[in-house]
Each structure stands twice: as C-alpha cells, then as structure tokens.
Write an enzyme that holds these catalytic residues in place. Structure first.
Site, PDB file in Angstrom:
ATOM      1  N   LEU A  11     -54.227 -16.310 -64.022  1.00  0.00           N
ATOM      2  CA  LEU A  11     -54.435 -17.389 -64.979  1.00  0.00           C
ATOM      3  C   LEU A  11     -53.125 -17.585 -65.737  1.00  0.00           C
ATOM      4  O   LEU A  11     -52.374 -16.624 -65.965  1.00  0.00           O
ATOM      5  CB  LEU A  11     -55.547 -17.044 -65.977  1.00  0.00           C
ATOM      6  CG  LEU A  11     -56.959 -16.876 -65.432  1.00  0.00           C
ATOM      7  CD1 LEU A  11     -57.892 -16.408 -66.548  1.00  0.00           C
ATOM      8  CD2 LEU A  11     -57.471 -18.159 -64.813  1.00  0.00           C
ATOM      9  N   ASP A  12     -52.843 -18.833 -66.154  1.00  0.00           N
ATOM     10  CA  ASP A  12     -51.696 -19.076 -67.017  1.00  0.00           C
ATOM     11  C   ASP A  12     -51.780 -18.176 -68.245  1.00  0.00           C
ATOM     12  O   ASP A  12     -52.877 -17.859 -68.727  1.00  0.00           O
ATOM     13  CB  ASP A  12     -51.659 -20.532 -67.486  1.00  0.00           C
ATOM     14  CG  ASP A  12     -51.380 -21.523 -66.378  1.00  0.00           C
ATOM     15  OD1 ASP A  12     -50.947 -21.100 -65.294  1.00  0.00           O
ATOM     16  OD2 ASP A  12     -51.601 -22.722 -66.620  1.00  0.00           O
ATOM     17  N   MET A  13     -50.633 -17.809 -68.781  1.00  0.00           N
ATOM     18  CA  MET A  13     -50.589 -16.987 -69.979  1.00  0.00           C
ATOM     19  C   MET A  13     -51.447 -17.580 -71.098  1.00  0.00           C
ATOM     20  O   MET A  13     -52.162 -16.864 -71.806  1.00  0.00           O
ATOM     21  CB  MET A  13     -49.144 -16.840 -70.452  1.00  0.00           C
ATOM     22  CG  MET A  13     -48.958 -16.003 -71.697  1.00  0.00           C
ATOM     23  SD  MET A  13     -47.210 -15.786 -72.118  1.00  0.00           S
ATOM     24  CE  MET A  13     -46.788 -17.438 -72.700  1.00  0.00           C
TER      25      MET A  13
END
Length: 223
Positions: free
Chosen positions: A69-71
């Site tokens: 997942l994106d940060m």
C-alpha cells in the site's frame, strides 16, 4: 511486483509503533492493518528501515510481503509465511484472483452513481514520485467506483473503489484525472485541511493458499 518505490521520494516520519493491528494469523498467512504514514517495505537509507514488513517480521520471522500500500494509505496487507506461500499469493495477485476494495473521500460531488475509470498510467519522471496519465506510453489501468454517500455541505463524496489493475498511485491519479482528488492527498489534491490521505484498503479477499477456501477480511474505515 515492482522494485521501485515512489514513496522513497517523500519525507518520512513513521507513526509510533503501538503494536500490530492483527486481523488474521495462521500457519500460512498474516493479515494486518497498516496505519497511514508507514511504509509497506523498507525504503532507501537507514531512516526508512521502519516499515510494516519489519514490524510484522519482528513477531512473525517467516512473514514475507506479498503486495504493498502507498505510505499515505491505511488498510489491509497480507503476508505469506515462507517463500512458497509468498509465491502462491503473489501469483494470485498478479493473476487478479484477489478481491480488493478501498474506500475514499474525494473533493467534489461525483455525479455518476457508479462507473469505471480506464486511463493508462506512467511515472512522471521529472516530478517523481508523481504518476500521470499517458496515452502514448502508459500501462493499462482500470478502476471501478461506486458512490457511497455525498456530503453537499462539505462538498465531498465518499466512494467505494475496486482497482482491477495495481499501478502505483492508481486510485489517486484516476480520481484526480476525473476532477475528484482524494481529500488529504499532498501530491494530487489541493492544499486544504485534512491531516491524512482519506484512502483505506477496507476489504481483501482471496483463496487460502493451503486449503483453497475463500477468505475475506474487512477493516473498518477510520475516517
């Protein structure tokens, strides 16, 4: 899975480690909720070693990352326990045999009740880590959306999102391209109020790598 990480270009202040938010654990898989602001995997440099993978492996040494997942995104991540389970799960993700549903709050009132966003994406190299729509060189990218509710007072819409493909920043760029950037997005949205990106991986479904039985996990949306 790509070896590049667009989040390496963003300042990193990970949230405090308050323990794992475990959703499911067995001999083959670990499912955990990643908090917003934490990298999924280590970034470049010692200051980016703290991540969801390292926190999970501190308790489950054989747990290997399968997807990211994106940060800035929170929500469900699955780890395979051992390389063989990781391989099986990676094949399932690559073959799109996994159900993923996200929930987001976006700027503006989305008119259509549901639909698809089919726009090819590529890295915007001069402005990394940004991604962009590119009809000449972009990779095919498809997102399905459904309106959950509209807030006319706030001028926002809550949407349910199903990414058919899994490009970097796909949901964020697709929504921005349609004129509805996600609230709190520092890369693709207006500079207003929200303390975090309003994007959460709320549902994850797949067949168990050992039994083959369909599994589904749900994480309550924290906004």
């Amino acid at each position: 899975m790509s070896t590049t990480n667009p989040d390496d270009e963003i300042d990193y202040l990970p949230p405090a480690d308050t323990g794992l938010d475990l959703v499911h654990v067995d001999d083959d898989i670990v499912v955990v909720v990643k908090p917003a602001g934490l990298l999924s995997v280590p970034g470049r440099g010692a200051d980016r070693a703290d991540c969801m993978a390292s926190r999970v492996q501190a308790r489950f040494a054989d747990a290997l990352i399968v997807h990211r997942l994106d940060m800035a995104t929170s929500g469900l991540l699955v780890f395979g326990r051992g390389p063989e389970v990781q391989r099986q799960l990676s094949i399932a993700f690559a073959g799109r045999d996994v159900h993923k549903r996200y929930e987001a709050v976006v700027h503006g009132l989305v008119q259509a009740e549901q639909g698809e966003i089919d726009l090819p994406l590529i890295t915007d190299w001069p402005r990394r880590p940004r991604q962009m729509v590119c009809f000449e060189r972009g990779k095919p990218s498809l997102t399905r959306f459904r309106v959950v509710e509209r807030d006319a007072m706030q001028g926002t819409t809550r949407v349910s999102l199903e990414p058919v493909t899994g490009r970097s920043h796909q949901l964020r760029v697709h929504l921005m391209a349609k004129g509805h950037p996600i609230v709190g997005d520092p890369l693709y949205g207006p500079e207003v109020g929200a303390t975090r990106l309003m994007l959460h991986a709320a549902e994850l479904g797949l067949n168990h790598p050992r039994s083959g039985v369909a599994q589904k996990w749900v994480s309550p949306v924290p906004f």
